[in-house]
Design a protein around this motif. Structure first.
Motif, PDB file in Angstrom:
ATOM      1  N   ALA A 124      47.648  30.677 -97.535  1.00 37.41           N
ATOM      2  CA  ALA A 124      46.235  30.668 -97.120  1.00 37.41           C
ATOM      3  C   ALA A 124      45.683  32.092 -97.072  1.00 37.41           C
ATOM      4  CB  ALA A 124      46.085  29.975 -95.765  1.00 37.41           C
ATOM      5  N   TRP A 125      46.503  33.036 -96.596  1.00 40.96           N
ATOM      6  CA  TRP A 125      46.097  34.444 -96.566  1.00 40.96           C
ATOM      7  C   TRP A 125      45.816  34.959 -97.978  1.00 40.96           C
ATOM      8  CZ3 TRP A 125      44.240  38.880 -95.189  1.00 40.96           C
ATOM      9  CH2 TRP A 125      44.745  40.083 -95.667  1.00 40.96           C
ATOM     10  N   THR A 126      46.735  34.669 -98.911  1.00 42.61           N
ATOM     11  CA  THR A 126      46.586  35.202-100.269  1.00 42.61           C
ATOM     12  C   THR A 126      45.382  34.613-100.995  1.00 42.61           C
ATOM     13  OG1 THR A 126      48.052  33.560-101.302  1.00 42.61           O
ATOM     14  CG2 THR A 126      49.066  35.620-100.502  1.00 42.61           C
ATOM     15  N   GLU A 127      44.901  33.476-100.534  1.00 49.69           N
ATOM     16  CA  GLU A 127      43.746  32.833-101.167  1.00 49.69           C
ATOM     17  C   GLU A 127      42.440  33.098-100.420  1.00 49.69           C
ATOM     18  OE1 GLU A 127      45.079  28.787-101.283  1.00 49.69           O
ATOM     19  OE2 GLU A 127      46.673  29.248-102.734  1.00 49.69           O
ATOM     20  N   SER A 128      42.494  33.931 -99.394  1.00 46.62           N
ATOM     21  CA  SER A 128      41.315  34.173 -98.554  1.00 46.62           C
ATOM     22  C   SER A 128      40.495  35.372 -99.048  1.00 46.62           C
ATOM     23  CB  SER A 128      41.752  34.445 -97.108  1.00 46.62           C
ATOM     24  OG  SER A 128      42.361  35.722 -97.009  1.00 46.62           O
ATOM     25  N   PRO A 129      39.189  35.373 -98.729  1.00 47.83           N
ATOM     26  CA  PRO A 129      38.370  36.554 -99.027  1.00 47.83           C
ATOM     27  C   PRO A 129      38.880  37.807 -98.312  1.00 47.83           C
ATOM     28  CG  PRO A 129      36.984  34.669 -98.471  1.00 47.83           C
ATOM     29  CD  PRO A 129      38.406  34.270 -98.185  1.00 47.83           C
ATOM     30  N   ALA A 130      39.456  37.647 -97.128  1.00 43.23           N
ATOM     31  CA  ALA A 130      39.983  38.785 -96.371  1.00 43.23           C
ATOM     32  C   ALA A 130      41.125  39.458 -97.132  1.00 43.23           C
ATOM     33  CB  ALA A 130      40.456  38.329 -94.990  1.00 43.23           C
ATOM     34  N   PHE A 131      41.937  38.680 -97.845  1.00 41.71           N
ATOM     35  CA  PHE A 131      43.028  39.234 -98.655  1.00 41.71           C
ATOM     36  C   PHE A 131      42.463  40.161 -99.728  1.00 41.71           C
ATOM     37  CE2 PHE A 131      45.740  39.065-102.429  1.00 41.71           C
ATOM     38  CZ  PHE A 131      46.975  39.384-101.912  1.00 41.71           C
ATOM     39  N   LYS A 132      41.463  39.683-100.442  1.00 45.79           N
ATOM     40  CA  LYS A 132      40.843  40.498-101.501  1.00 45.79           C
ATOM     41  C   LYS A 132      40.243  41.771-100.914  1.00 45.79           C
ATOM     42  CE  LYS A 132      39.837  36.511-104.412  1.00 45.79           C
ATOM     43  NZ  LYS A 132      40.407  35.487-103.546  1.00 45.79           N
ATOM     44  N   GLU A 133      39.560  41.631 -99.784  1.00 44.12           N
ATOM     45  CA  GLU A 133      38.940  42.792 -99.136  1.00 44.12           C
ATOM     46  C   GLU A 133      39.995  43.785 -98.658  1.00 44.12           C
ATOM     47  OE1 GLU A 133      36.254  43.825 -95.195  1.00 44.12           O
ATOM     48  OE2 GLU A 133      36.260  41.777 -95.953  1.00 44.12           O
ATOM     49  N   GLY A 134      41.039  43.290 -98.023  1.00 44.00           N
ATOM     50  CA  GLY A 134      42.085  44.167 -97.502  1.00 44.00           C
ATOM     51  C   GLY A 134      42.835  44.895 -98.600  1.00 44.00           C
TER      52      GLY A 134
END
Length: 106
Positions: A64-74
């Motif tokens: 879920a983390w790897t597919e989140s917008p936060a992952f891309k941003e981080g």
């Protein structure tokens, strides 16, 4: 528990900058459901890779983390280091915990 290990081969002359990226990280992953903790390990031998470990309640939480917008941003922040900072590609490995001495009953 699910553990992700990322081996990152950093050239010694970029080690301090690499560590600074983690010291000043956005901490977006810290707020993700199922995230437990993050460790960044500096190699004693500068020719060995850094090891970045993340601990998760489950593989599903990690996915879920790897597919989140936060992952891309981080991870966009990691682009602050030039390609020449690395001695090669990183290597991602995943593990299911079989034994944890901190957890009673294992």
């Amino acid at each position: 528990m699910f553990v992700v290990m990322n081996r990152i081969p950093v050239k010694p002359e970029y080690a301090e900058r690499f560590e600074e990226v983690f010291r000043t990280r956005a901490r977006l992953v810290d707020r993700m459901p199922g995230f437990i903790r993050n460790l960044v390990l500096r190699p004693k031998n500068p020719e060995d890779p850094y090891i970045v470990l993340t601990f998760w309640e489950s593989e599903e939480a990690f996915r879920a983390w790897t597919e989140s917008p936060a992952f891309k941003e981080g991870h966009a922040r990691s682009g602050t280091l030039p390609k020449e900072a690395f001695r090669g590609p990183n290597r991602l490995e995943t593990f299911q915990v079989v034994l944890d001495s901190e957890v009673e009953g294992d």
